[in-house]
Design an enzyme around this catalytic site. Structure first.
Site, PDB file in Angstrom:
ATOM      1  N   LYS A 211     -18.328  -2.704  10.170  1.00 48.22           N
ATOM      2  CA  LYS A 211     -18.075  -3.770   9.132  1.00 48.22           C
ATOM      3  C   LYS A 211     -16.806  -4.590   8.883  1.00 48.22           C
ATOM      4  O   LYS A 211     -15.925  -3.760   8.414  1.00 48.22           O
ATOM      5  CB  LYS A 211     -18.631  -3.210   7.635  1.00 48.22           C
ATOM      6  CG  LYS A 211     -18.501  -4.160   6.506  1.00 48.22           C
ATOM      7  CD  LYS A 211     -18.917  -3.635   5.184  1.00 48.22           C
ATOM      8  CE  LYS A 211     -17.761  -4.457   4.043  1.00 48.22           C
ATOM      9  NZ  LYS A 211     -17.480  -5.534   4.242  1.00 48.22           N
ATOM     10  N   GLY A 264      -7.479  -0.020   4.859  1.00 50.98           N
ATOM     11  CA  GLY A 264      -7.637  -0.732   3.787  1.00 50.98           C
ATOM     12  C   GLY A 264      -6.784  -0.159   2.857  1.00 50.98           C
ATOM     13  O   GLY A 264      -5.728   0.520   2.879  1.00 50.98           O
ATOM     14  N   SER A 265      -7.216  -0.674   1.464  1.00 53.02           N
ATOM     15  CA  SER A 265      -6.327  -0.113   0.411  1.00 53.02           C
ATOM     16  C   SER A 265      -6.571   1.383   0.026  1.00 53.02           C
ATOM     17  O   SER A 265      -7.687   1.924   0.457  1.00 53.02           O
ATOM     18  CB  SER A 265      -6.898  -1.061  -0.848  1.00 53.02           C
ATOM     19  OG  SER A 265      -8.061  -0.596  -1.424  1.00 53.02           O
ATOM     20  N   THR A 266      -5.579   1.880  -0.645  1.00 53.18           N
ATOM     21  CA  THR A 266      -5.563   3.265  -0.811  1.00 53.18           C
ATOM     22  C   THR A 266      -6.717   3.703  -1.748  1.00 53.18           C
ATOM     23  O   THR A 266      -7.432   4.405  -1.701  1.00 53.18           O
ATOM     24  CB  THR A 266      -4.098   3.742  -1.460  1.00 53.18           C
ATOM     25  OG1 THR A 266      -3.258   3.473  -0.518  1.00 53.18           O
ATOM     26  CG2 THR A 266      -4.216   5.294  -1.839  1.00 53.18           C
ATOM     27  N   GLU A 292      -5.946   4.411   7.399  1.00 52.83           N
ATOM     28  CA  GLU A 292      -4.478   4.016   7.025  1.00 52.83           C
ATOM     29  C   GLU A 292      -4.788   3.107   5.952  1.00 52.83           C
ATOM     30  O   GLU A 292      -5.574   2.051   6.108  1.00 52.83           O
ATOM     31  CB  GLU A 292      -3.995   3.466   8.500  1.00 52.83           C
ATOM     32  CG  GLU A 292      -2.627   3.168   8.422  1.00 52.83           C
ATOM     33  CD  GLU A 292      -2.513   1.564   8.103  1.00 52.83           C
ATOM     34  OE1 GLU A 292      -1.579   1.526   6.881  1.00 52.83           O
ATOM     35  OE2 GLU A 292      -2.764   0.544   8.686  1.00 52.83           O
ATOM     36  N   CYS A 326       0.648  -3.688   5.975  1.00 55.41           N
ATOM     37  CA  CYS A 326       0.909  -2.660   5.172  1.00 55.41           C
ATOM     38  C   CYS A 326       2.560  -2.107   5.429  1.00 55.41           C
ATOM     39  O   CYS A 326       2.691  -1.066   4.753  1.00 55.41           O
ATOM     40  CB  CYS A 326      -0.047  -1.380   5.578  1.00 55.41           C
ATOM     41  SG  CYS A 326      -0.612  -1.601   7.278  1.00 55.41           S
ATOM     42  N   GLU A 424       2.557  -1.365  -4.390  1.00 60.37           N
ATOM     43  CA  GLU A 424       2.157  -2.410  -3.286  1.00 60.37           C
ATOM     44  C   GLU A 424       1.269  -3.735  -3.880  1.00 60.37           C
ATOM     45  O   GLU A 424       0.650  -3.903  -4.595  1.00 60.37           O
ATOM     46  CB  GLU A 424       0.853  -1.895  -2.295  1.00 60.37           C
ATOM     47  CG  GLU A 424       0.787  -2.831  -1.072  1.00 60.37           C
ATOM     48  CD  GLU A 424      -0.139  -2.108  -0.320  1.00 60.37           C
ATOM     49  OE1 GLU A 424      -0.147  -2.018   0.970  1.00 60.37           O
ATOM     50  OE2 GLU A 424      -1.374  -1.628  -0.643  1.00 60.37           O
TER      51      GLU A 424
END
Length: 542
Positions: A211, A264-266, A292, A326, A424
């Protein structure tokens, strides 16, 4: 076949310069014009079949949101189930395919990327992800080709790593793919990551449900076409376009879910991990979770540094691809003794930078990816403008009339814990803290402890003793650490990429370490002289 096949260590794919008058520039201009002149109807790809739906979603270039590049067919829960079924159906044949045949497919894909489809792939990334030609070239062409070639080479290193055997026995290691399917959830900002996250597990014999980010579907479709032409069998990688919660509802409740490959995001990664943990009792095996995530990447400048080198690194590290990396430099610590010179050079760079469409090759910067990103970054800038502890040294203006354009922005704060020094942003915003030269050791501690992240960071210094002790003090502050270089631009095979802390599982994409996560080793011992008596010598009577 009766042979031990060898894959030589590959060279990195050369980055072309696209200078005026070059053949690659002419080919790219033509590809841009062709893609811009048509509207693609982009289906999902499940079990080797193109799947269209009645729900068509338009795709707009971020730098020209009035233009339509095409439409993608949005899926629903039933399509996720179809993708899982296709992956499981293809699994046995793919798992039993010899490793060299799997490797050949990805090496073929790398050649197609670097030759036949180079211009088209670059054009797709430029249009759908608003990358200038250099950012597109190093991403969707060079890095993706490198991933596929180096992964094939690293796979051979894994397979040939075998245990010792003693007299009368033969010990072997079978590197099995995981038992089930892999879910690859990929980001908008790097098409190379989008191609590698499903590609790496597939190379090792796994089948995948992929996806991509909605903002990267356009270039993801082109990558899928390359893999198809390279000979990837039906059902090995299944491409779906659904909402994240819809995918998660199906995939994380399936007993054959075997692993997650994520960038993607944390926050998203932590949510997915919790969902997996809640369903742990359902799975046949403990799923592999590889991710990551975010970063708040630093540039630490010591008084012994060269100010021009530091300024160039900050300009490139913070503002290439609009800071949507990132690894982008987003916080800097600069000594007072160097600040005026660093800022003089850097301001000169910023005054020259122009923003606009990547179709105009003179622009260093382009648009941020979408409305949500634009609004988030603008909110940070609005708050900074109203905060007395922050000064906007450059930029700060936002314009969404044509595309989602945000000026390269430099903030200076007298608070090293101000939110733009810790959170971030994922945009073209760099925050600077200027410190007294004799405070260096305290600043090193702040660099290490002021954010939850541990992805990338850079130190600029000429004093070797300072380099050594700072590198030791910041050992856990960055998974990719740079000395006298910007904190971006990791190259496959040279600087394996990944961080820890809140930045991910640090499984190092671009190395054999990542591939190890997609196999489940089986030890095989064969005894050529089995014992014929249960008794041991110590049992004999004296």
């Amino acid at each position: 076949m009766d042979a031990f096949f060898h894959i030589a260590p590959p060279p990195n794919e050369p980055v072309l310069d696209y200078a005026p008058g070059s053949s690659e520039r002419a080919a790219l201009k033509q590809a841009l014009a062709e893609l811009k002149s048509q509207q693609l109807d982009i289906p999902m790809f499940i079990g080797g079949k193109e799947v269209y739906t009645d729900h068509r979603v338009p795709i707009h270039p971020p730098h020209e949101h009035s233009h339509v590049l095409g439409h993608y067919s949005k899926g629903e829960k039933s399509h996720v189930l179809q993708a899982v079924e296709a992956a499981l159906k293809a699994k046995k044949a793919w798992e039993e395919t010899p490793w060299w045949e799997r490797a050949a497919i990805f090496m073929k894909a790398a050649e197609l990327i670097a030759t036949k489809y180079r211009a088209q792939l670059n054009a797709a990334a430029m249009l759908c992800q608003s990358k200038n030609v250099f950012q597109a070239e190093i991403d969707i062409v060079c890095e993706l080709a490198d991933f596929y070639r180096f992964n094939a080479y690293f796979a051979t290193q894994i397979y040939k790593d075998q245990p010792f055997s003693t007299k009368g026995t033969w010990n072997r290691m079978d590197y099995r793919p995981l038992e089930g399917f892999i879910f690859a959830l990929t980001p908008f900002n790097f098409a190379s990551i989008a191609g590698n996250l499903p590609g790496a597990p597939a190379l090792m014999g796994n089948t995948v449900v992929w996806k991509p980010s909605n903002d990267q579907i356009y270039s993801a479709w082109f990558i899928m076409q390359v893999l198809r032409e390279a000979g990837l069998p039906d059902g090995v990688i299944n491409l779906i376009y659904v909402d994240g919660p819809v995918a998660g509802e199906v995939l994380f409740a399936h007993p054959d879910f075997a692993g997650l490959h994520f960038t993607g995001s944390t926050t998203t990664f932590q949510t997915l991990w919790k969902n997996i943990a809640d369903n742990l009792q359902l799975y046949k095996s403990y799923p592999r979770i590889v991710g990551e995530t975010g970063g708040k990447d630093f540039v630490l400048v010591h008084a012994s540094a060269d100010p021009v080198e530091a300024a160039v690194a900050l300009t490139r590290g913070a503002f290439e691809y609009q800071g949507q990396k990132c690894s982008a430099a987003s916080r800097a610590y600069i000594p007072k003794s160097l600040w005026s010179e660093v800022w003089k050079v850097m301001r000169g760079h910023l005054e020259e930078i122009t923003l606009g469409s990547p179709e105009n090759f003179t622009h260093f910067m382009n648009a941020v990816i979408n409305r949500k990103a634009f609004d988030k970054i603008k909110n940070y800038l609005d708050e900074a403008r109203a905060n007395p502890s922050v000064e906007i040294l450059f930029g700060g203006e936002c314009d969404d009339s044509v595309g989602y354009f945000i000026q390269p922005t430099v903030l200076r704060t007298d608070n090293p814990f101000y939110r733009t020094m810790c959170e971030e942003i994922f945009g073209p915003v760099l925050t600077v803290y200027v410190y007294d030269d004799d405070e260096y050791d305290r600043i090193v501690e702040i660099v290490d402890k002021s954010t939850p992240y541990g992805l990338t960071g850079a130190l600029f210094a000429k004093d070797r003793a300072v380099i050594d002790r700072t590198t030791a003090a910041l050992r856990h502050a960055a998974g990719n650490y740079y000395i006298n270089d910007k904190p971006t631009g990791a190259v496959v095979g040279q600087q394996p990429f990944g961080g820890s802390r809140a930045s991910g599982t640090n499984d190092k994409a671009g190395s054999y370490l990542n591939l190890l996560r997609w196999v489940s080793p089986r030890t095989i011992k064969e005894n050529f002289n089995p014992p014929r008596d249960y008794r041991y010598p110590f049992m004999d009577a004296p």
